[in-house]
Design an enzyme around this catalytic site. Sequence first.
Site, mmCIF file in Angstrom:
data_model
loop_
_atom_site.group_PDB
_atom_site.id
_atom_site.type_symbol
_atom_site.label_atom_id
_atom_site.label_comp_id
_atom_site.label_asym_id
_atom_site.label_seq_id
_atom_site.Cartn_x
_atom_site.Cartn_y
_atom_site.Cartn_z
ATOM 1 N N LYS A 71 7.356 -11.652 5.150
ATOM 2 C CA LYS A 71 6.679 -11.474 6.439
ATOM 3 C C LYS A 71 6.720 -10.029 6.919
ATOM 4 O O LYS A 71 6.738 -9.753 8.105
ATOM 5 C CB LYS A 71 7.285 -12.395 7.514
ATOM 6 N N THR A 74 3.769 -7.412 2.684
ATOM 7 C CA THR A 74 3.697 -7.172 1.244
ATOM 8 C C THR A 74 2.302 -7.422 0.689
ATOM 9 O O THR A 74 1.838 -6.691 -0.187
ATOM 10 C CB THR A 74 4.715 -8.049 0.492
ATOM 11 N N TYR A 262 -8.204 -2.994 10.726
ATOM 12 C CA TYR A 262 -8.811 -2.267 9.612
ATOM 13 C C TYR A 262 -9.148 -3.209 8.464
ATOM 14 O O TYR A 262 -8.400 -4.136 8.164
ATOM 15 C CB TYR A 262 -7.869 -1.176 9.099
#
EC number: 2.8.2.-
Length: 314
Positions: A71, A74, A262
């Site tokens: 969390k 990754t 993004y």
Amino acid sequence: MAILLVSALLLLTPSQVAPDEDLLLKNVSILEVLKSEVGALSNTSEQYSTQVQPPGTSHHIPQTIIVGVRKGGTRALLEMLDIHPNIVVAATEVHFFDWDENYVKGIEWYRNLMPFSYENQITIEKTPGYFTSLHAPERIHDMNSSIKLLIILRDPTERVISDYTQVYYNRLENRKSVQRFEDIVIKNGALNTKYKAIQRSLYDVHMERWLKYFDLNQIHIVDGNTLIKQPLKELQKVEKFLNLPPKILSSNFYFNQTKGFYCIRSDGRERCLHESKGRPHPVVNRTVLEQLYSYFREHNRNFYKMVNQSFDWH
């Protein structure tokens, strides 16, 4: 080259309101849709068997592994790195070094789960469970003592809440009973430090184990908060750490005003993770938050000293 999507999101806003299913929809962590645990592909090995092998390629043992943290972002880090033409990534979490039932299958089994790559490419896999594993550091060292490791971290309290949220939604989907965050974190009026999510956020405890087997210069720590706000800045640091030519550009990212985060632009395509993949966080009681902040403070200071780096955590 990039195979999946990436993302990120809004802010966690603490309040005095206890979390329930409706309130969970009101708050989204800035890193939640980094999708550290969510991928578009399932964690199976069968998909590799259907790959067509390009001429001149083969399966290679990873030269770099993203070893954590759960969390922490990754998945986003992996997918962003996949933009680079000299990087190929494993689409699934292999759990080779932390699951005994996989480790006993041997190194060739592990190698064959990697994507095909050319000699000039770096193969990267990510399994965030490695960071807290008792055996992963030694096992990875036995495979390759000079390997380079990546760890992406976020504020430990935010990570605990994100960890809880994942379990919460999984239990809802499986029609199992759920508990409020406060009822798990607080037991008999005191912080429940045995809660696994809290244990996973003791970065200094776990890092000490890795530093027994690897020099600090083999480990690069990615700031998850910076990755979501300024992805290029963090990725350029990773390129340098991996001794790769700078190929990831600001043009590879664009801010989606509608989604509020993004997205990736590469190979002539624009890709965003669907917002249904995001898991909103509960509104957490301010007193409970302060207890968590206080508990992690000393552990954070220890961690900063260990890695010669500090972060903007509570």
